[in-house]
Design an enzyme around this catalytic site. Structure first.
Site, short mmCIF file in Angstrom:
data_model
loop_
_atom_site.label_atom_id
_atom_site.label_comp_id
_atom_site.label_asym_id
_atom_site.label_seq_id
_atom_site.Cartn_x
_atom_site.Cartn_y
_atom_site.Cartn_z
N GLU A 1 0.78 -1.23 0.00
CA GLU A 1 0.00 0.00 0.00
C GLU A 1 0.82 1.28 0.00
OE1 GLU A 1 -4.11 -1.77 1.97
OE2 GLU A 1 -2.94 -0.33 3.13
N GLU B 1 -6.98 -7.61 -1.38
CA GLU B 1 -7.39 -7.36 0.01
C GLU B 1 -8.83 -6.87 0.02
OE1 GLU B 1 -5.42 -4.93 2.85
OE2 GLU B 1 -3.40 -5.61 2.30
#
Length: 879
Positions: free
Chosen positions: A457, A554
């Site tokens: 991320e 995710e």
């Protein structure tokens, strides 16, 4: 003292020479704190927290509020020391090294009171030359510095510009500046885990002594030559040659089951030397490839490599070799802008099904072989084929990857950088480069690892401006980002491992990210790469809120672990949803309220007058909500694999967040701390089934898609049944004509306006009826029985309290639960408390009077123990 002395290589014939001696320093050490006021014995491998607990000086670190009570441990500086005598004549060896496989983290090393080196990276392997300081009787001292204080110092010293984030959100109760230390990032806290920045020796420590030369490591990569249609093996071995003269000899590489043996002549010059060998497997030999779980066998071959060197020195190694190819396919898709993002294994497109792996414990010495096998067996038992080893944890121990090889679990391997920007001063980069080079060498031989990813991320954090960086300053951070992940990590991966793809981040736009200069304007695009998606406010039963992306790596929803898991780390006063304990244990801002809000959209919330009953019912309902939400989202991704709708689709991966827990607390996990299955994990067993019918509504029409992960086409039928909530007999049922379900596709099998379905089934309304459906052939079930709710269950009409009884019997090591219900029961939950094991199914919709469920214990137990611990709950019990 127990001696750990290993003669590394057997003596082979007259005149041969022992290659090396290895003396392990595992076992008991002395530990003391910074001012010397606390001294205690401690085990190695291990950490200070574990040593204090084992000596009875602290409670279980996970008990109640001890993550705060024991913060002092991580803020102190601890020293590990040991005195030992060699059981062999050390003077007879030309070179003696101290090997540290895992230091946690910042330390200075003294050997016989001489400083021989320092460590600053938990993920690196260290080797120090102690030839000139070693004696027959020795002392070793490892002086650790608090990683928390070190990180603060490093951040303060970085004066040119800030490197955010400084600290985690307050709700996480964590430590600051973790991005300045090469240590398990979640050890400073995360939104699902505690802050326990450990200190200690977390892997093996030993002394190696050798003459002439020493094999430091060897690794290999199977490579398939498409043009020649044959397999080759690239082998790399690194030697430390301490002889003053060149060392010659031969190398014999053999893979007996492939009828392959090859001999090479080598000559090693003094110093650090690399030997590269190329082994060809004849195309006339049939090589069985390694396949992911559910797609084929995990065939491996035993290989030996023997170095016969001058002076009678023989060095032999053995390894398991697996053959497989992996390709990341990014190519145009008809009817959609952007590029595909999917994996081919051995040339076959594979839909990646699975979850995200986090460290199994804050204290790695607690992570046993038994626990790893239990957790990974639970992965394949739930029909998963993939785990993403998330970048905020650790590069897992060797046994983890060996088990993934054995079980057919593909691994998406992040490098250990997560949710932060990072410094790029030369010292930091040097440490990272050593870490990455070591981990590539250590892990590249595992077929289970199918991709390297630079971070978790961080591209999104930078480009979506999580840290409120001014537009004028952004180029500085983009430059640092490219320096770290492209010019260093990517460069090392491309040089060290040509057998699998590399992406810079997750989520990322893959090839589009590269084209945009390594950072994309929207790293979470549905048209490229992978996405991370979380939405706790929208109705999770509405599939239209989910992204029709290429790959979902995710996504998820929280739930609380079972009462039997929480009970071990709490006291009576903690057992309510609004207690200080419940608020303390929740590290995600607003998490408890979000769970109740999402549950309240479709279920009545518990209102018992008994506070403990309310707490247990609330725990149950959060697990129901989580399981149903992730089911809906995952089924959406699976049915999107073969279609483009509104220019989006061709989804080829679904990895929900997260698989496992690091402690006993609310989280996104499907496996509780210790391995107990939540309702979500039982649901995963069904929604990841290789053949699955998926039901959903669009514009008041009910659809069923058939999803197949199989390699072959199969003829089958679809059965659709409708039950009223107040009857165990279906009010209507229909069976389709035989059809052929194509392998590796998702196709529409059934559609009917809901109004027509209700009319056809007599007195049905949305609120009074539920639909179930399954795939079969010749009366044999091919898929799980799936279901579709026509309304929220809080609006269900005719749902009455179900009386469910169970008769328990035993068949060998397995226990049989014969269930009988008085009424239709949604979300039937069977629980045996703390008895380790799992059921064959759980959390199910019971529409028939009887059902048989099996229980597989993980430890020896008795029928009477099960009967005493057994409890059954359904949604009707809390209404």
């Amino acid at each position: 003292m127990r001696l750990h002395l290993i003669l590394l290589l057997a003596l082979c014939g007259t005149g041969t020479t022992a290659a090396a001696l290895s003396y392990s320093l595992r076992g008991n050490w002395s530990i003391c704190n910074g001012n010397g006021s606390l001294e205690l014995p401690g085990a190695v491998p291990g950490c200070v927290h574990s040593a204090l607990f084992q000596q009875g000086l602290i409670q279980d670190s996970y008990y109640r509020f001890n993550d705060l009570n024991y913060r002092w441990i991580s803020l102190d500086n601890w020293t590990y020391s040991k005195e030992f005598k060699f059981p062999f004549a050390i003077s007879k060896w030309q070179k003696v090294n101290l090997i540290l496989e895992g230091m946690d983290t910042i330390s200075k090393i003294l050997f016989n009171e001489v400083t021989i080196g320092e460590t600053d990276n938990m993920f690196n392997r260290y080797s120090f030359d102690i030839t000139n300081v070693v004696r027959d009787v020795n002392s070793i001292e490892l002086r650790f510095q608090s990683a928390v204080l070190y990180a603060a110092q490093q951040s303060k010293a970085h004066t040119r510009y800030p490197v955010p984030p400084d600290c985690p959100p307050l709700v996480q109760k964590g430590e600051c500046h973790v991005n300045f230390v090469r240590k398990e990032q979640c050890s400073f806290s995360w939104d699902w885990g505690p802050s326990f920045p450990t200190q200690g020796i977390w892997k093996d420590v030993r002394i190696e002594a050798y003459n002439i030369c020493h094999l430091n490591y060897f690794t290999f990569s199977p490579i398939y030559d498409k043009s020649a249609q044959e397999w080759n093996l690239e082998i790399e071995a690194t030697f430390d040659v301490v002889s003053s003269k060149p060392v010659g000899g031969q190398v014999i590489v053999a893979i007996p089951k492939l009828q392959t043996q090859q001999m090479y002549d080598i000559e090693l010059q003094p110093g650090k030397r690399i030997v590269e060998l190329f082994l060809n497997i004849s195309k006339n030999i049939t090589v069985e490839t390694w396949w992911p779980h559910g797609h084929g066998n995990q065939t491996g071959y035993n290989m030996t490599i023997l170095f016969e060197l001058d002076g009678g020195l023989n060095i032999e190694k053995s390894a398991k070799v697996y053959f497989r190819t992996v390709e990341l396919i990014e190519e145009p898709i008809k009817g959609s802008p952007g590029l595909s993002f999917y994996f081919k294994i051995n040339g076959f497109p594979i839909f990646l099904k699975g979850s995200n792996w986090i460290p199994a414990d804050s204290f790695q010495d607690r992570v046993t072989s038994e626990l790893l096998r239990l957790l990974l067996q639970s992965v394949v038992d739930a029909n998963m084929n993939t785990l993403r080893v998330w970048g905020g944890g650790i590069y897992e121990q060797d046994e983890f990857y060996e088990l993934c090889d054995e079980l057919g679990i593909m691994v998406w391997q992040d490098f250990m950088f997560a949710c932060a920007l990072y410094p790029t001063d030369q010292g930091f980069l040097d440490s990272v480069r050593a870490e990455v080079a070591y981990q590539i060498k250590r892990l590249k031989s595992h077929p289970s690892i199918i991709i390297w990813s630079g971070n978790n991320e961080n591209e999104e954090a930078l480009m979506m401006n999580w840290y409120h960086i001014s537009f004028t300053d952004r180029p500085i951070y983009i430059k640092d980002y490219v320096t770290l992940y492209v010019k260093n990590i990517r460069e090392l991966v491309l040089a060290g491992d040509k057998s699998r793809p590399f992406i810079t981040s997750s989520p990322t736009n893959g090839a589009e990210t590269v084209a945009e200069g390594w950072v994309s304007q929207n790293p979470n695009s549905n048209y490229f790469g992978d996405v991370h998606f979380y939405d706790y406010i929208s109705d999770c039963w509405n599939w239209k809120v989910f992204p029709k992306a290429r790959f979902a790596s995710e996504y998820g929803y929280q739930s609380w672990p079972s009462f039997s898991t929480l009970e071990k780390v709490s006291s009576t006063e903690d057992w309510s949803f609004s207690s200080k304990f419940s608020l303390h244990r929740q590290h995600h801002e607003g998490g408890n309220k979000q769970m109740l809000y999402q549950a309240g959209l479709h279920f009545k919330l518990p209102k018992s007058t008994d506070p403990l009953r309310t707490f247990k019912d609330t725990i149950y309902l959060t697990q129901v909500m989580q399981a149903q939400c992730v089911k809906t989202e995952t089924e959406f991704y699976r049915r999107s694999r073969s279609e483009i709708v509104d220019q989006q689709g061709h989804t080829m991966g679904a990895l929900y967040w997260q698989l496992n827990d690091i402690w006993q607390a609310p989280s996104w996990a499907s496996l509780e701390y210790g391995g107990k299955w939540k309702m979500l994990h039982y649901f995963a067993q069904n929604f990841f089934a290789p053949l699955l019918p998926v039901g959903f509504e669009n514009e008041n029409t009910f659809y069923i898609y058939g999803v197949s992960d199989l390699h072959s086409d199969y003829s089958m039928t679809l059965t659709v049944r409708v039950h009223t909530w107040n009857s165990l007999e279906p009010v209507c049922s229909c069976v389709t004509e035989h059809f052929v379900m194509k392998g590796g596709e998702a196709v529409r099998l059934y559609e009917e306006p809901v109004s027509e379905l209700l009319r056809r089934c007599g007195n049905c309304t949305r609120e009074s009826c539920v639909v179930s459906f399954y795939l079969s052939a010749d009366h044999e079930l091919l898929s799980p029985t799936n279901y579709h709710f026509l309304s929220s269950l809080k609006e269900a009409v005719g749902l009455c309290k179900a009386q469910i009884t169970a008769i328990v019997s035993q068949q060998g090591d397995i226990f049989v639960f014969d269930l009988e219900t008085s009424a239709v029961a949604p979300f039937v939950w069977l629980d045996v408390g703390s008895i380790p094991g799992r059921f064959s199914d759980n959390g199910f919709l019971m529409t028939e009077k009887t059902r048989t469920i099996l229980f597989y214990p993980w430890e020896p137990t008795s029928k009477s123990e099960l009967e005493q611990s057994f409890h059954v709950t359904s949604l009707t019990d809390i209404y």
